[in-house]
Every structure is written in C-alpha cells, then in structure tokens.
Motif scaffolding. Sequence first.
Motif: not given
Length: 89
Positions: A1, A19, A22
Amino acid sequence: MLYLKTSDENGIISFHPLNPDEMYYKCEVCGNFYGIDNLSDFSFDEHVFLKDYICPQCEAEIEDDYELEQEEKIKSRIEKALKMDNLIK
C-alpha cells in the motif's frame, strides 16, 4: 500500500493511503483526498496535473454561503432604499 504524506498549515502531518492503480485529487478547501472514478469529468492544464478542485461537500457549502451573502446584499439594498424614501427609520 502506498501512502501520501501531507502537512497542513499547523504542521500536522497526515498519511493518506493510495492505491497504485487509481488517481486522486486533493480538495483545495478541506484538504482531503478523493478518488477519481471517471477521468473524463476532470480537465487538465498544460502540465497534466489536476488543479483547483473542490469536493462536492465543500462546493455545496460554498454555494450555500454565496446564496446567504446575496440575500444579505439584497436585504441591505432594500433597507437602504426604504430609508432614503423615509419609509423606515
């Protein structure tokens, strides 16, 4: 992450999870990050960076404040006109 480290005017440091697949934008008013669901809804400048975006909640608050401000201006003008015509004191 992945995490994005930010600090505000008071020096408070925050970490925002990202993310890698994204895209996000930072609200210019509240400073929170929001995911972009549809890139076609956003315009880009010549440097291909998102700029000057406000989240829907902050935008609604700004619009409400603007409407209240306009109402106050109208009331003030009406009162001024009535005072000029000596209809109120």
